[in-house]
Design a protein around this motif. Structure first.
Motif, mmCIF file in Angstrom:
data_model
loop_
_atom_site.group_PDB
_atom_site.id
_atom_site.type_symbol
_atom_site.label_atom_id
_atom_site.label_comp_id
_atom_site.label_asym_id
_atom_site.label_seq_id
_atom_site.Cartn_x
_atom_site.Cartn_y
_atom_site.Cartn_z
ATOM 1 N N THR A 71 0.823 -1.206 0.000
ATOM 2 C CA THR A 71 0.000 0.000 0.000
ATOM 3 C C THR A 71 0.860 1.259 0.000
ATOM 4 O OG1 THR A 71 -0.191 -0.181 2.413
ATOM 5 C CG2 THR A 71 -1.999 -1.083 1.084
ATOM 6 N N ASP B 24 -5.574 4.823 4.238
ATOM 7 C CA ASP B 24 -6.949 4.424 3.932
ATOM 8 C C ASP B 24 -7.645 5.458 3.051
ATOM 9 O OD1 ASP B 24 -6.705 2.079 5.365
ATOM 10 O OD2 ASP B 24 -7.561 2.921 7.204
ATOM 11 N N GLU C 192 -9.414 4.314 -5.457
ATOM 12 C CA GLU C 192 -10.479 3.375 -5.839
ATOM 13 C C GLU C 192 -11.657 4.093 -6.497
ATOM 14 O OE1 GLU C 192 -11.353 1.522 -2.150
ATOM 15 O OE2 GLU C 192 -9.572 0.230 -2.165
ATOM 16 N N PRO D 236 -8.172 -4.701 -5.358
ATOM 17 C CA PRO D 236 -7.954 -5.329 -4.051
ATOM 18 C C PRO D 236 -7.042 -6.544 -4.145
ATOM 19 C CG PRO D 236 -10.152 -5.829 -4.874
ATOM 20 C CD PRO D 236 -9.583 -4.806 -5.806
ATOM 21 N N ASP D 237 -6.395 -6.851 -3.035
ATOM 22 C CA ASP D 237 -5.520 -8.014 -2.935
ATOM 23 C C ASP D 237 -5.864 -8.742 -1.633
ATOM 24 O OD1 ASP D 237 -2.739 -9.166 -4.110
ATOM 25 O OD2 ASP D 237 -2.730 -9.280 -1.918
ATOM 26 N N VAL E 81 -2.014 -4.298 -2.416
ATOM 27 C CA VAL E 81 -3.024 -4.054 -3.442
ATOM 28 C C VAL E 81 -2.441 -4.510 -4.772
ATOM 29 C CG1 VAL E 81 -4.130 -2.094 -2.279
ATOM 30 C CG2 VAL E 81 -2.201 -1.692 -3.829
#
Length: 272
Positions: free
Chosen positions: A172, A192, A199, A208-209, A215
């Motif tokens: 991230t 975040d 996103e 997403p991961d 990610v």
């Protein structure tokens, strides 16, 4: 919805722009967007040839230019490249300064970008991995064109085979750097919030991961967004529908094999 539909239509057109060619029975890719220039995104079938040999695909006796790639954002003109010790000048992009100059970059999973000015014939080759993308190397190359008198409306950019977002896992922290490169500096200290902002972009460059703190990243989409922010129309940019990781029959991938093998991409200037 109109913008979304336009993007979908242009993506389909862009995919159709990419064509397989052969030279001595070996495949390489070209892009119709760059049809005015001799160019190619070469496959592993051409390894271990270097640009000094690959240039013969374009012309039997023109100069080929390359640099020592260092994952930065330095873009040199062909006149600025020199042999330093055991290597060419450190950089990750080259812009031509005269006609009949072939400029090359090497990539495995990173993005090879070939750029042309349809009015002047000037060209560039750029190596844009995630580090170079975070440092906005393709906009740096675009600025070189503008400094030489180009106009944005005349620039065409082809982003060649690279690792696709659906398989490229990164931390991230890397996603945060991508966001900063897109002008979201205010979110740099809030992971975040940064991820949410990314996103929410149209055709988000992150997916997403399943692993915590990870990610999936579409580096080519980040570069495309940077170009759009500069003012290039989406029709001026083409992205190859090819993934180096998922197509081992054609491309080397460091992420897949952990081997330091590369394929080259190059383009030849004209007019001036």
């Amino acid at each position: 919805m109109g913008e979304v539909h336009r993007r979908a239509d242009l993506f389909e057109i862009a995919s159709e722009q990419w064509q397989w060619q052969t030279w001595e029975d070996r495949p390489y890719l070209t892009c119709k967007l760059l049809a005015s220039w001799n160019h190619g995104f070469f496959t592993q079938a051409f390894a271990p040839e270097l640009p000094e040999s690959l240039v013969k695909v374009f012309h039997p006796e023109i100069p080929a230019y390359r640099v020592k790639q260092v994952h930065g954002n330095t873009v040199l003109t062909s006149d600025e490249i020199s042999w330093e010790g055991q290597h060419f000048s450190p950089a990750d992009g080259i812009v031509s300064t005269a006609q009949q100059q072939a400029v090359f970059v090497a990539t495995a999973d990173c993005t090879p970008a070939l750029i042309g000015d349809r009015l002047t014939g000037q060209v560039a080759a750029v190596h844009a991995g995630w580090r170079g993308t975070a440092k906005r190397i393709i906009p740096e190359a675009i600025q070189k064109f503008l400094d030489a008198g180009s106009e944005l409306k005349n620039l065409l950019v082809a982003l060649g085979p690279a690792i696709s977002g659906e398989v490229y896992q990164v931390s991230t922290d890397v996603a945060v750097e991508m966001g900063i490169s897109l002008g979201l500096q205010d979110l740099a200290n809030d992971v975040d919030a940064m991820l949410l902002a990314l996103e929410n972009l149209i055709e988000s460059p992150i997916l997403p991961d399943p692993d915590d703190g990870k990610v999936r990243l579409d580096v080519r989409r980040v570069n495309q967004l940077q170009l759009e922010q500069l003012g290039l129309d989406i029709a001026q940019v083409a992205i190859a529908p090819h993934c180096t990781y998922q197509q081992p029959e054609h491309f080397f991938s460091y992420r897949r094999s952990n081997e330091k093998k590369v394929q080259w991409s190059g383009i030849v200037s004209n007019r001036f």
